[in-house]
Design an enzyme around this catalytic site. Structure first.
Site, mmCIF file in Angstrom:
data_model
loop_
_atom_site.group_PDB
_atom_site.id
_atom_site.type_symbol
_atom_site.label_atom_id
_atom_site.label_comp_id
_atom_site.label_asym_id
_atom_site.label_seq_id
_atom_site.Cartn_x
_atom_site.Cartn_y
_atom_site.Cartn_z
ATOM 1 N N ASP A 222 -12.105 -9.533 4.197
ATOM 2 C CA ASP A 222 -13.362 -9.540 3.426
ATOM 3 C C ASP A 222 -13.916 -10.959 3.308
ATOM 4 O O ASP A 222 -15.122 -11.179 3.413
ATOM 5 C CB ASP A 222 -13.142 -8.980 2.008
ATOM 6 C CG ASP A 222 -13.475 -7.497 1.912
ATOM 7 O OD1 ASP A 222 -13.363 -6.800 2.939
ATOM 8 O OD2 ASP A 222 -13.842 -7.035 0.812
ATOM 9 N N LYS B 199 3.659 -15.779 2.702
ATOM 10 C CA LYS B 199 3.969 -16.496 1.466
ATOM 11 C C LYS B 199 5.480 -16.699 1.480
ATOM 12 O O LYS B 199 6.212 -16.238 0.602
ATOM 13 C CB LYS B 199 3.486 -15.646 0.271
ATOM 14 C CG LYS B 199 3.506 -16.345 -1.075
ATOM 15 C CD LYS B 199 2.402 -17.383 -1.235
ATOM 16 C CE LYS B 199 2.593 -18.139 -2.537
ATOM 17 N NZ LYS B 199 1.680 -19.278 -2.679
ATOM 18 N N TYR C 232 0.824 -1.217 0.000
ATOM 19 C CA TYR C 232 0.000 0.000 0.000
ATOM 20 C C TYR C 232 0.854 1.262 0.000
ATOM 21 O O TYR C 232 0.453 2.275 -0.555
ATOM 22 C CB TYR C 232 -0.914 0.027 1.235
ATOM 23 C CG TYR C 232 -2.184 -0.753 1.066
ATOM 24 C CD1 TYR C 232 -2.149 -2.120 0.848
ATOM 25 C CD2 TYR C 232 -3.421 -0.122 1.136
ATOM 26 C CE1 TYR C 232 -3.319 -2.843 0.708
ATOM 27 C CE2 TYR C 232 -4.596 -0.844 0.995
ATOM 28 C CZ TYR C 232 -4.540 -2.199 0.780
ATOM 29 O OH TYR C 232 -5.699 -2.904 0.636
ATOM 30 N N ASP D 24 -2.441 -18.569 0.435
ATOM 31 C CA ASP D 24 -3.379 -19.274 -0.454
ATOM 32 C C ASP D 24 -4.091 -20.390 0.309
ATOM 33 O O ASP D 24 -5.307 -20.581 0.184
ATOM 34 C CB ASP D 24 -2.678 -19.795 -1.726
ATOM 35 C CG ASP D 24 -1.367 -20.526 -1.439
ATOM 36 O OD1 ASP D 24 -0.883 -20.505 -0.289
ATOM 37 O OD2 ASP D 24 -0.813 -21.125 -2.383
ATOM 38 N N ASP E 25 -6.199 -7.388 4.085
ATOM 39 C CA ASP E 25 -7.317 -6.766 3.367
ATOM 40 C C ASP E 25 -8.185 -7.848 2.730
ATOM 41 O O ASP E 25 -9.410 -7.869 2.886
ATOM 42 C CB ASP E 25 -6.766 -5.813 2.296
ATOM 43 C CG ASP E 25 -7.885 -5.188 1.473
ATOM 44 O OD1 ASP E 25 -8.865 -4.716 2.075
ATOM 45 O OD2 ASP E 25 -7.770 -5.195 0.228
#
Ligand code: IPM
Ligand code: MG
Length: 361
Positions: free
Chosen positions: A256, A196, A144, A228, A252
């Site tokens: 959701d 990751k 970001y 993942d 983020d």
């Protein structure tokens, strides 16, 4: 008796209507507790662009600086999407607010209430009696904010080249990891680092730093999961997690996903914290332009964000949990906004949901 100053930044879309419902709850609370809350409204996002020419006016920053906490609605919408990216509500107001106030730790509690278990898109046998997972999302670093962040002319083929940079330092990771462990200590006592590390340099550093922070918390278990796999496990068995510690973008995305798994994005509050008690509290869902102004949006995420504000910035644990219990009782009594409606329940609008919760305080 304590007095608290709260900056109220309702913003765009459903922001103003859900904010109004949460203020009704705060006013009802104010009448039945000894503490005083002084609210100051300020423009932010698209409405601030329309009125003052920019998404985060200096006046708004001043009001936030003079406050104990910010209660934030949501910003953005189709009307401002054609502006240069830097001027748009999200990049012109929300991200700068996070950076400006150093709000590096974002807490997103995804709670699937037993009453709403059937609203979840997951199978009943997966959700069982609900679940309670806390995402601790790093909020002021990573992709970001990393530099360089730009679009330039590509050296090959005549096209363009766009760059975002994922960068983290030891201290950025350490401070948010401490928040995750401190929080885990008070709940399920387990932190899962989402990364990751099989591909990303930053993830390798995250593992190293988080492991060293974990040594100071012998009562909290630490494990690791690739992002993942985490996305998949949330669909298969969200209840297996307690605290998910994530870098900015992973947090983020997964927050959701978890919010949807609880039944509705309209149920997920959040707290963005820095060192000390100052913080910004906002629903994790967006402005929902499709339903804005219709009085049907779910205000519960905004109301639960208010509860988090009272807990973290005002240290009013009792008042925070009064609001949370009132929300639960309102659901228990069968009141639902459209997003969480099911047969046998009573469908009500935004304002009435605020009133029903307020009267159950
Ligand atoms: C969130 C939102 C924001 C983010 C957007 C609006 C910039 O999706 O708070 O999760 O990506 O952080
Ligand atoms: Mg998001």
């Amino acid at each position: 008796m304590k007095k608290f100053k709260i900056a109220v930044l309702a913003g765009d879309g459903i922001g103003p209507e859900v904010m109004k419902a949460s203020i009704a709850v705060l006013e009802a609370l104010g009448k039945s507790c000894v503490h005083k809350f002084e609210l100051t409204e300020a423009d932010v996002g698209g409405i601030a662009i329309d009125r003052h020419g920019k998404a985060l006016p200096d006046k708004t920053i001043e009001i936030c600086r003079a406050s104990d906490a910010i209660l934030f609605g949501s910003v953005g919408g189709p009307k401002w999407e054609k502006l240069p990216r830097e001027e748009q509500p999200e990049r012109g107001a929300l991200l700068p607010l996070r950076k400006l106030f150093g709000l590096y730790a974002n807490l997103r509690p995804a709670v699937c209430y037993p009453q709403l278990a059937h609203s979840s898109p997951l199978k009943p046998e997966t959700v069982k009696d609900g679940f309670n997972v806390l995402v601790v999302r790093e909020l002021t670093g990573g992709l970001y904010f990393g530099k360089p962040k730009e679009t330039v002319k590509s050296r090959e083929g005549g096209g363009k080249m766009a760059i975002d940079t994922m960068v983290y330092t030891t201290s950025e990771i350490k401070r948010v990891a401490i928040v995750a462990f401190e929080t885990a200590k008070k709940r399920g006592k387990r932190v899962t680092l989402v990364d990751k590390a099989n591909v990303l340099e930053t993830s390798v550093l995250w593992r190293e730093v988080v492991k060293s922070v974990a040594r100071g918390y012998s009562d909290v278990a630490l494990d690791f999961i690739y992002v993942d796999n985490a996305a998949m496990q949330i669909l298969k068995n969200p209840g297996q997690f307690d605290v998910l510690l994530c870098e900015n973008l992973f947090g983020d995305i997964l927050s959701d996903e978890l919010a949807a798994a609880t039944g509705s994005l309209g149920m997920l509050p959040s707290a963005s914290l820095t060192d000390g008690t100052f913080g910004m509290f906002e629903p994790a869902g967006g402005t929902a332009p499709d339903i804005a102004g219709k009085g049907v949006a779910n205000p519960i995420a905004q109301i639960l964000s208010l509860a988090m504000l009272l807990r973290f910035s005002c240290k009013l644990e009792k008042e925070a949990s009064r609001i949370e219990k009132a929300v639960e009782r309102t659901l228990q009594d069968g009141f639902r906004t459209a997003d969480i409606f099911s047969d046998g329940c009573r469908k009500i609008g935004t304002a009435e949901m605020g009133e029903r919760i307020a009267e159950r305080l």
